[in-house]
Design an enzyme around this catalytic site. Sequence first.
Site, PDB file in Angstrom:
ATOM      1  N   SER A  40       7.552  30.366  19.404  1.00  0.00           N
ATOM      2  CA  SER A  40       6.597  30.075  18.340  1.00  0.00           C
ATOM      3  C   SER A  40       6.659  31.152  17.284  1.00  0.00           C
ATOM      4  O   SER A  40       6.257  32.298  17.525  1.00  0.00           O
ATOM      5  CB  SER A  40       5.166  29.980  18.893  1.00  0.00           C
ATOM      6  OG  SER A  40       4.233  29.894  17.828  1.00  0.00           O
ATOM      7  N   ARG A  77       3.442  33.525   3.850  1.00  0.00           N
ATOM      8  CA  ARG A  77       3.689  34.939   4.143  1.00  0.00           C
ATOM      9  C   ARG A  77       3.720  35.781   2.871  1.00  0.00           C
ATOM     10  O   ARG A  77       3.280  36.943   2.879  1.00  0.00           O
ATOM     11  CB  ARG A  77       4.997  35.061   4.932  1.00  0.00           C
ATOM     12  CG  ARG A  77       4.883  34.530   6.367  1.00  0.00           C
ATOM     13  CD  ARG A  77       6.239  34.183   6.962  1.00  0.00           C
ATOM     14  NE  ARG A  77       6.168  33.827   8.377  1.00  0.00           N
ATOM     15  CZ  ARG A  77       5.822  32.621   8.831  1.00  0.00           C
ATOM     16  NH1 ARG A  77       5.501  31.666   7.976  1.00  0.00           N
ATOM     17  NH2 ARG A  77       5.808  32.374  10.137  1.00  0.00           N
ATOM     18  N   GLY A  86      -2.437  24.649  10.248  1.00  0.00           N
ATOM     19  CA  GLY A  86      -2.315  25.473  11.448  1.00  0.00           C
ATOM     20  C   GLY A  86      -1.660  26.806  11.164  1.00  0.00           C
ATOM     21  O   GLY A  86      -2.006  27.826  11.769  1.00  0.00           O
ATOM     22  N   GLN A 146       4.809  31.165  14.703  1.00  0.00           N
ATOM     23  CA  GLN A 146       3.439  31.446  14.292  1.00  0.00           C
ATOM     24  C   GLN A 146       2.792  32.508  15.178  1.00  0.00           C
ATOM     25  O   GLN A 146       2.136  33.424  14.676  1.00  0.00           O
ATOM     26  CB  GLN A 146       2.617  30.163  14.297  1.00  0.00           C
ATOM     27  CG  GLN A 146       3.038  29.169  13.226  1.00  0.00           C
ATOM     28  CD  GLN A 146       2.186  27.918  13.221  1.00  0.00           C
ATOM     29  OE1 GLN A 146       1.279  27.751  14.048  1.00  0.00           O
ATOM     30  NE2 GLN A 146       2.462  27.012  12.297  1.00  0.00           N
ATOM     31  N   ASP A 197       9.845  20.980  12.762  1.00  0.00           N
ATOM     32  CA  ASP A 197       9.061  20.158  11.831  1.00  0.00           C
ATOM     33  C   ASP A 197       9.842  18.964  11.306  1.00  0.00           C
ATOM     34  O   ASP A 197       9.257  18.060  10.701  1.00  0.00           O
ATOM     35  CB  ASP A 197       8.580  21.003  10.659  1.00  0.00           C
ATOM     36  CG  ASP A 197       7.467  21.969  11.041  1.00  0.00           C
ATOM     37  OD1 ASP A 197       6.702  21.641  11.963  1.00  0.00           O
ATOM     38  OD2 ASP A 197       7.374  23.038  10.419  1.00  0.00           O
ATOM     39  N   ARG A 244       3.855  14.836   7.638  1.00  0.00           N
ATOM     40  CA  ARG A 244       5.260  14.547   7.934  1.00  0.00           C
ATOM     41  C   ARG A 244       5.437  13.138   8.514  1.00  0.00           C
ATOM     42  O   ARG A 244       6.462  12.487   8.269  1.00  0.00           O
ATOM     43  CB  ARG A 244       5.840  15.605   8.860  1.00  0.00           C
ATOM     44  CG  ARG A 244       5.746  17.010   8.260  1.00  0.00           C
ATOM     45  CD  ARG A 244       6.687  17.994   8.886  1.00  0.00           C
ATOM     46  NE  ARG A 244       6.307  19.358   8.549  1.00  0.00           N
ATOM     47  CZ  ARG A 244       6.602  19.956   7.394  1.00  0.00           C
ATOM     48  NH1 ARG A 244       7.278  19.306   6.472  1.00  0.00           N
ATOM     49  NH2 ARG A 244       6.221  21.210   7.166  1.00  0.00           N
ATOM     50  N   LYS A 293       7.112  26.334   2.508  1.00  0.00           N
ATOM     51  CA  LYS A 293       5.728  26.526   2.924  1.00  0.00           C
ATOM     52  C   LYS A 293       5.562  27.791   3.760  1.00  0.00           C
ATOM     53  O   LYS A 293       4.626  28.578   3.546  1.00  0.00           O
ATOM     54  CB  LYS A 293       5.242  25.295   3.709  1.00  0.00           C
ATOM     55  CG  LYS A 293       3.753  25.319   4.050  1.00  0.00           C
ATOM     56  CD  LYS A 293       3.195  23.918   4.180  1.00  0.00           C
ATOM     57  CE  LYS A 293       3.652  23.207   5.441  1.00  0.00           C
ATOM     58  NZ  LYS A 293       2.777  23.544   6.594  1.00  0.00           N
ATOM     59  N   ARG A 347      -6.176  20.972  17.325  1.00  0.00           N
ATOM     60  CA  ARG A 347      -4.966  21.710  17.667  1.00  0.00           C
ATOM     61  C   ARG A 347      -5.297  22.976  18.454  1.00  0.00           C
ATOM     62  O   ARG A 347      -6.227  23.713  18.109  1.00  0.00           O
ATOM     63  CB  ARG A 347      -4.177  22.056  16.411  1.00  0.00           C
ATOM     64  CG  ARG A 347      -3.700  20.811  15.681  1.00  0.00           C
ATOM     65  CD  ARG A 347      -2.944  21.133  14.428  1.00  0.00           C
ATOM     66  NE  ARG A 347      -1.677  21.814  14.718  1.00  0.00           N
ATOM     67  CZ  ARG A 347      -0.839  22.231  13.788  1.00  0.00           C
ATOM     68  NH1 ARG A 347      -1.142  22.073  12.501  1.00  0.00           N
ATOM     69  NH2 ARG A 347       0.294  22.818  14.120  1.00  0.00           N
TER      70      ARG A 347
END
Length: 443
Positions: free
Chosen positions: A172, A31, A99, A174, A324, A400, A26, A127
């Site tokens: 992070s 990306r 997210g 992200q 995750d 999840r 994912k 979030r």
Amino acid sequence: MHAAPRPLTLAADGPLSGHVRVPGDKSISHRALMLSALAVGTSRVSGLLEGEDVLATAAALRACGAGIDRQADGDWLIDGVGVGGLLQPLNALDMGNSGTSTRLLMGLFASHALTVTFVGDASLSRRPMQRVIDPLRRMGADISASPGGRLPLMQRGLCPAIPIVHDLPVASAQVKSAVLLAGLNAPGATTVIERTPTRDHSERMLAGFGAEVTVEPVPGGSAITVRGGAELRPRDIVVPGDPSSAAFPAVAALIVPGSEVLIEGVGLNPTRDGLYRVLAMMGADIARENSRLVGGEPVADLRVRAGPLIGIEVPPEVAPSMIDEYPILFVAAALASGRTVMRGIEELRVKESDRIATMAAGLRACGVECEEVPDGLIVTGRDGAPVPGGATVASMLDHRIAMSFAVLGLRADQPVIVDDAAPIATSFPDFLPLMTGLGARVG
């Protein structure tokens, strides 16, 4: 929005067996679409994850002028517009439950002269986005968010953006990626300093597309720098299997007696393979076969055989490489002998749900002893014995969580009912047929 709730129960009448291939990674899929959209020319992506989260990214980029089309053979062709060439979208961009889409696209759009409104479902709208908002504001983006730094939010980008040095306060990938993507259209060097290594797909792929990226040690961490103004070159990308998705059939095979499963083509980037290292510490029989490089990413086939697991104290420093995968690790811990202590994972409280509290509640409902602490969970395993089960657990719109409890049901005396399996489509649309193909049954 998600469809009406779809309860799910999985069970196993005997060992799981077979060989499977899980969906494309994912993180890499997101990306690949974004950087292809910024390249000048046509890129081809094979193995793209076609879950709802990645499709939300594709729809947003398409709305901003990139040509994105799925071919009959399953490959995707992306006609890029060049760095700085994205167009003003006509409507708000619906991120659904993703997210990753939201945070990375905020970075990508922050250095374009676009006004973009981001909206999402109820889960995503809870979030926090502040950790991305703060550095992007320093780069010149004007961002108006809902209370608490949440969606819906409106962002007005600055072109060119202001290069910055951003020291990540929390590990992070992200946030790191958002700042680096914004830096592509900023003059000079944009640098992110990280104290704890996080997944490095953005750095690898930026370099592959022709951006000038450097990673250098600094006291207490690493400095990742991208130099703006590069013309990205189109490329062909093969997306490896997602290690986060592979975790579910892997743990299922570990806990159902007599099972042996081969999971083919799993991406095992060292910043992403923490779960498999931790399971090995717990005594899991997981062999890496046919190790190879695919598009610059390490890949292997995983042969997983059932066997006893031992509770351990999981090193907190491994968390960024498996953040995750903790929900499914909680399930493995429930079947292990002794206590498994998992600390330093407070980041799980701001995922699609509070994954610590949600998993703790569900495990207790299924008869598993666990202790919730502010930064983690301590699970007392059942020494290989089945969990009592006989409960309906809340997935909290979290893919999840839903898959983790479905796997737990394979080793339960009474059914474990997941209240809503619909969110699974965000990352693993073929989860159910894959599991039933290995021998699990529904109901």
